[in-house]
Design an enzyme around this catalytic site. Structure first.
Site, PDB file in Angstrom:
ATOM      1  N   GLU A 428      -0.171  -8.360  -6.482  1.00 26.89           N
ATOM      2  CA  GLU A 428       0.696  -7.195  -6.431  1.00 26.89           C
ATOM      3  C   GLU A 428       2.110  -7.624  -6.041  1.00 26.89           C
ATOM      4  O   GLU A 428       2.323  -8.170  -4.966  1.00 26.89           O
ATOM      5  CB  GLU A 428       0.128  -6.214  -5.394  1.00 26.89           C
ATOM      6  N   ASP A 509      -2.093  -5.836  -1.325  1.00 28.74           N
ATOM      7  CA  ASP A 509      -1.845  -5.609   0.102  1.00 28.74           C
ATOM      8  C   ASP A 509      -2.976  -4.797   0.727  1.00 28.74           C
ATOM      9  O   ASP A 509      -3.632  -4.019   0.048  1.00 28.74           O
ATOM     10  CB  ASP A 509      -0.538  -4.812   0.289  1.00 28.74           C
ATOM     11  N   ASP A 511      -3.088  -2.110   2.279  1.00 24.58           N
ATOM     12  CA  ASP A 511      -2.641  -0.765   2.635  1.00 24.58           C
ATOM     13  C   ASP A 511      -3.023   0.204   1.510  1.00 24.58           C
ATOM     14  O   ASP A 511      -3.696  -0.183   0.559  1.00 24.58           O
ATOM     15  CB  ASP A 511      -1.127  -0.744   2.911  1.00 24.58           C
ATOM     16  N   ASP A 513      -1.291   1.675  -0.855  1.00 20.83           N
ATOM     17  CA  ASP A 513      -0.785   1.310  -2.179  1.00 20.83           C
ATOM     18  C   ASP A 513      -1.603   0.179  -2.790  1.00 20.83           C
ATOM     19  O   ASP A 513      -1.923   0.193  -3.975  1.00 20.83           O
ATOM     20  CB  ASP A 513       0.680   0.865  -2.090  1.00 20.83           C
TER      21      ASP A 513
END
Ligand code: 0RA
Length: 649
Positions: A428, A509, A511, A513
């Protein structure tokens, strides 16, 4: 008498030993949860047989807090009288002798599932303990076994007014590893299926493990039609009534009966479930082939006759798009491709199903022309979309060739050309991509940075051309080098033997997103490169969540528990050592060395392998999770929200 007892018990011990030595042969993989759950189906099958024999209307499955599970029925109760051949009670024979299932009562057990299973004795063999309680003739009997060997006689322990059997067992954790907890959702899904196929049987599942008892109850009078309606519950059906088809044909060994339920919806996937004698055949077989042939010729025939079709005929895929169907065959002596009955191979079934479906479906189309037209039009649209997708795909291929060598510019390829040892990280963002490029092992690890969110393909299934025009998706297709599309008959369809890397590793990541991007990638892979997932090529990298440090010493933690443990260890005897904890939100917060050390080094990293138990269920999950229906999605997410950890909003 003495002699026959000894001979019998020696045989029993040998049988049980065989199951304990090779549980995989009898029950499936003991390390991934499949054998563990197979134990439940084996025990439940006996109670379902009592239902088929007309003596039982309820089965209760109780998941106990101590890791054991109980199955209770209200049937006749296992017979307790002496078994002539073995000199022990019939109950003990059933509990300890392989394949002793329904030997006692052939007539009422004619076409049952359990009769052909390995039986409850195989489960007994792989259980730390098993206990059977029988209510029969006003008396309660009980007997206990450990590792399949009896540790008590069949004892009278009380009186009762009802009849029935309870079998409790605790899986032996020296045999089952890795996944050792019963999975409520898996049990619920499977037993719901069982109750659909056994109209009138009530199945109750009770989970006693948590603080709150969790109960699920299944009781369907409607049988197959209700089953199909349930599959389509979150979809928009194209016709109100489920199409029901049935027929029978006498073969030498007895009658073969065929029952089907079909309903088309606006979905893009097909969900066809096949059964023989109430047992699921997950890879289909001759009943599936018969159905497919009949469907294709019926729909094409109707389309041509009514001039609804220009140009070439509709393919089987076009016709089956959006179809939910159940095929249930009862056969006096079926043959399967393997012990696990995944595929029916009895050849006569193909013709029987084909004839029955062809006749009855034609009749239905003649009587319901408006429904027939909807179904044909949907297939025509599917055909056009497939054609457009093919063109777009070819264009993607050509473009790759024009740009020289076909490899996308963003790809940092590895040196090795041996796919077996090569892996590609789908990363990402450009900055994390940069760290990964510097930190990687260039010989075997390729890096493909993907910018931002990739397209949600679930919402473009009606306009597949758009999927192929998407930059990030084109880049992935060209980097993998294995084609695209799930239909292996199409030219250029995805083919794992052409993969340039045997491991496709999604690295995002830790998180929200990151989780979203991961889901978008998985959605794309599932819809367009499914064999990559089903054949085990897709992985999810596990970057650490924390760095815990004291002075110059530092360690990485991959979960909250691990972090807390590390803090304790680093503190040692000094409760006041004020330990440093850094939370990693993004991959970009790690330098290349850290990324290598924690996440990419094959020697030390942990990765999750993406696996799929149930293709149909997975189809519906992606439709719900990634599709257009917002309220449905909300309900779905709320239901599973409790299972989500590490959510960082
Ligand atoms: C053999 C014969 C009969 C019943 C059963 C087995 C039986 C087995 C299990 C296993 C779990 N629940 C069960 N319920 C029944 C028939 C006995 C008769 O004729 O009364």
């Amino acid at each position: 008498m003495e002699d026959s007892y000894d001979a019998g018990s020696i045989q029993v011990l040998e049988g049980l030993e065989a199951v304990r030595k090779r549980p995989g042969m009898y029950l499936g993989d003991p390390h991934d949860g499949s054998a563990l759950h197979h134990c439940i189906w084996e025990v439940v099958d006996n109670s379902v047989d009592e239902h088929l024999a007309g003596h039982n209307d309820t089965v209760e499955v109780i998941i106990n807090p101590d890791g054991s599970l109980s199955v209770r029925d209200y049937g006749r109760g296992i017979p307790v009288d002496l078994h002539e051949e073995f000199g022990i009670s019939a109950a003990e024979v059933i509990m300890t002798k392989l394949h002793a299932g329904g030997k006692f009562d052939n007539n009422s057990y004619k076409v049952s599932g359990g009769l052909h299973g390995v039986g409850v004795s195989a489960v007994n063999a792989v259980s730390e303990w098993m206990e059977v309680t029988i209510h029969r003739d006003g008396i309660i009997y009980q007997q206990r076994f450990e590792a399949g060997v009896r540790v008590t006689e069949l004892e009278k322990i009380g009186t009762c007014e009802d009849t029935g059997t309870t079998i409790s067992f605790k899986p032996d954790l020296s045999i089952f590893t890795n996944i050792t907890d019963f999975d409520f959702d898996q049990i619920d899904t499977r037993l719901k299926e069982t109750s659909f196929l056994n109209a009138g049987l009530k199945i109750v599942i009770i989970d006693e493990r948590g603080e709150d008892q969790h109960i699920s109850e299944h009781h369907y009078e409607g049988g197959l039609a209700e089953f199909v309606r349930q599959i389509n519950a979150r979809r928009e059906a194209m016709h109100e009534d489920v199409i029901i088809i049935s027929g029978e044909k006498e073969i030498e060994k007895g009658p073969v009966t065929v029952e089907l339920a079909l309903q088309w919806s606006d979905a893009f996937s097909e969900s066809i479930l096949c059964y023989t004698n109430i047992i699921r055949n997950k890879d289909g077989g001759t009943h599936m082939s018969g159905l497919r042939t009949a469907l294709t010729s019926c729909v094409n025939g109707y389309a041509k006759k009514n001039k609804l079709l220009k140009g070439e005929g509709l393919s089987g895929d076009d016709v089956r798009e959006g179809l939910a169907a159940i095929v249930s065959v009862k056969h006096p002596d079926p043959s399967f491709s393997s012990q696990t009955k995944d595929k029916l191979v009895s050849s006569e079934v193909m013709g029987i199903v084909q004839t029955v479906v062809y006749e009855k479906l034609n009749e239905f189309f003649e009587e319901n022309p408006s429904v027939a037209k909807l179904i044909v039009n949907k297939a025509v649209l599917a055909n056009k979309a497939r054609e457009a997708a093919r063109k777009a795909r070819d264009l993607t291929r050509r473009k790759g060739v024009l740009e020289g060598g076909g490899l996308p510019g963003k790809l940092a390829d590895c040196q090795s050309k041996n796919p077996k040892e090569c892996e590609i990280y789908l990363v990402e963002g450009d900055s994390a991509g940069g760290s990964a490029k510097t930190g990687r092992d260039r010989r075997t690890q390729a890096i493909l940075p993907l910018r931002g969110k990739i397209l949600n393909v679930e919402r473009q299934m009606h306009n597949i051309a758009k999927v192929f025009q998407n930059n990030e998706i084109q880049t992935m297709i060209r980097a993998f080098g294995a084609g695209v599309g799930n239909n292996s008959e199409d030219e250029g369809a995805f083919d794992t033997t052409k993969l340039r890397y045997h491991r496709l590793i999604i690295m995002t990541d830790a998180d929200v997103d990151g989780a979203h991007i991961r889901t978008l990638m998985l959605t794309f892979l599932w819809r367009f490169m499914r064999p990559a997932i089903t054949e085990g090529h897709v992985f999810i990298a596990q970057p650490p969540l924390y760095q815990v440090s004291k002075g110059k010493m530092s360690r990485y933690a991959f979960s909250d528990e691990e972090r807390d443990e590390m803090i304790e260890v680093l503190k040692g005897d000094n409760p006041n050592a004020k330990i440093g904890v850094q939370r990693y939100k993004g991959l970009g917060e790690m330098n290349p060395e850290q990324l290598w050390e924690t996440t990419m080094d094959p020697e030390t990293r942990t990765m999750l392998k993406v696996t799929v138990k149930e293709a149909e269920e997975t189809d519906r999950m992606f439709e719900t999770l990634m599709g257009e229906d917002v309220p449905e999605r909300r309900a779905f997410i709320e239901r599973y929200a409790k299972e989500v950890t590490n959510l960082d909003i």
